[in-house]
Design an enzyme around this catalytic site. Structure first.
Site, mmCIF file in Angstrom:
data_model
loop_
_atom_site.group_PDB
_atom_site.id
_atom_site.type_symbol
_atom_site.label_atom_id
_atom_site.label_comp_id
_atom_site.label_asym_id
_atom_site.label_seq_id
_atom_site.Cartn_x
_atom_site.Cartn_y
_atom_site.Cartn_z
ATOM 1 C CD1 TRP A 194 81.847 -28.751 33.166
ATOM 2 C CD2 TRP A 194 81.014 -26.496 32.753
ATOM 3 N NE1 TRP A 194 82.756 -28.088 32.592
ATOM 4 C CE2 TRP A 194 82.092 -26.860 32.160
ATOM 5 C CE3 TRP A 194 80.245 -25.376 33.058
ATOM 6 C CZ2 TRP A 194 82.868 -25.865 31.555
ATOM 7 C CZ3 TRP A 194 81.023 -24.250 32.017
ATOM 8 C CH2 TRP A 194 82.172 -24.483 31.528
ATOM 9 C CG ASP B 284 75.100 -25.266 30.048
ATOM 10 O OD1 ASP B 284 75.406 -25.131 28.937
ATOM 11 O OD2 ASP B 284 75.964 -25.230 30.851
ATOM 12 C CB ALA C 39 77.304 -27.598 26.527
ATOM 13 C CE LYS D 214 81.966 -29.500 24.968
ATOM 14 N NZ LYS D 214 82.430 -30.073 26.069
#
Ligand code: LMR
Length: 392
Positions: free
Chosen positions: A126, A207, A209, A242
């Site tokens: 990212w 991470d 997400a 999300k």
């Protein structure tokens, strides 16, 4: 003073939002920023979130400050959602403004405690990962991740590069649903990564997400749970943007697992960092998440809708792979059905991506990352035909 400012590079994902918005063509298709859209193109407020908001309006009696770490109930509920039971005595945590806030605070924590550590990121990753690391002036290195030919993981390259990690270095890993590629490690591969990183005495930084967007809410946490069970120290940055669909509410969490005897000092440092950066973390989204996770009926409603979202993306993946099979008379896009999460890097050149935008009004990130959730039954064949038309 302000005259000395120089223009900053624009984030390539966010830049697409304005390019798309300014495009007057009515049939334009947005496959850019990672936002879930339903078949009608709407990013809905999830049913359980709506119900929690209604209840909150009725029962909330104050908007006074929370604690610096956020509400403890949120941190506890998130810890259980991510790791299950068994880590509370060694987990320090702070609520943060979204997943980005958690990543920023994690990096600041690393900078405080190990300023010379190198932070390893996957290539690609990212774009905001390297951006924040550079902004904080930290050391950074890359490990290979993506095999451009197969559009799968370059596992041999990954292992070779992680074998060069120095003791005390931090390795940033995507817990599930790799962004931007959509290619993920299987469990046997995760076990090997754990083995290498333990041997290198590295600190994993996960991470997370997209928990719930890949193989399911618990399945998507399997690698993170494995890591948490094996390493003395782990950082986890998680986002509710999300999986709860509350992007603009900015709800995230940073969890720092370490020795139980040092938990209160770690917690104090996390609180300190929150105070330096924004004092108190945002509460509204975190409170909704807590209400949902503490109420069995709301949890069931939320899980059911999250599963609908996941199944919808899997269906779109299969439909696009099938359509591309027909349009290109080949199986070279079959990997799209195997990828997981919102994204797939489909392997077009930058020139083809620009042609798709200019000639077909189809927007994707320059590295040919598409947001699967930006598609629907009507636009899948349009995209497939356009990819074939640009020679993809
Ligand atoms: C993305 O990768 O599109 C999302 O994580 C949104 C963002 O902030 O970049």
């Amino acid at each position: 003073m302000l005259e000395s400012l120089k223009p900053q590079p624009q984030d390539k994902i966010l830049q697409l939002i304005s390019l798309y918005r300014d495009d007057p063509r009515p049939a334009k298709i947005d496959l850019g920023v990672g936002v879930y859209k339903d078949a009608t193109g709407l990013t809905p407020v999830m049913r359980a979130v709506k119900a929690a908001e209604k209840k909150l309006w009725e029962v909330e009696t104050t908007k006074t400050y929370t604690g610096l770490a956020g509400e403890l109930a949120y941190n506890a509920a998130m810890l259980t959602m991510i790791l299950g039971q068994g880590h509370a005595d060694r987990a320090a945590s702070v609520a943060t403004p979204g997943g980005t806030g958690a990543i920023r605070q994690a990096l600041e924590l690393i900078k405080l405690s190990a300023p010379d550590a190198t932070v390893w990121i996957s290539n690609p990753t990212w774009p905001n990962h390297p951006s924040i690391i550079k902004y904080l002036g930290m050391k950074m290195a890359e490990y290979r991740y993506f095999d451009a030919a197969s559009r799968g993981v370059d596992f041999a390259g990954l292992l070779e590069d992680l074998g060069r990690v120095k003791p005390g270095d931090v390795v940033l890993l995507h817990g599930c649903c790799h962004n931007p590629t959509g290619a993920n490690l299987d469990l046997a591969q995760w076990a090997q990564v754990v083995e290498v990183l333990l041997a290198r005495r590295a600190v994993p930084f996960v991470d997370l997400a997209y928990q719930g967007f890949g193989d399911g809410l618990d399945a998507d946490a399997t690698a993170t749970r494995l890591i948490a069970s094996q390493f003395p120290e782990v950082l986890i940055a998680a986002s509710c943007s999300k999986n709860f669909g509350i992007y603009r509410e900015r709800a995230g969490i940073l969890i720092a697992l370490g020795d139980a005897s040092h938990k209160s000092v770690t917690q104090g440092n996390l609180n300190f960092l929150n105070r330096q950066n924004y004092s108190f973390p945002p509460d509204h989204g975190a409170r909704l998440v807590t209400m949902i996770l503490e109420d069995a009926a709301l949890t069931a409603e939320w899980k059911a809708e999250l599963e609908e979202v996941r199944q919808n993306m899997l269906g779109l993946r299969q439909a696009l792979a099938d359509e591309l099979r027909r349009m290109t008379n080949s199986d070279r896009y079959d990997f799209i059905a195997k990828h997981r999460g919102m994204f797939s890097r489909i392997g077009l050149s930058e020139a083809q991506v620009i042609e798709l935008r200019d000639r077909h009004a189809i927007y994707m990130v320059g590295d040919s990352r598409i947001n699967i959730a930006g598609l629907n039954a009507k636009t899948v064949p349009i995209l497939a035909a356009a990819i074939a038309a640009v020679g993809g």
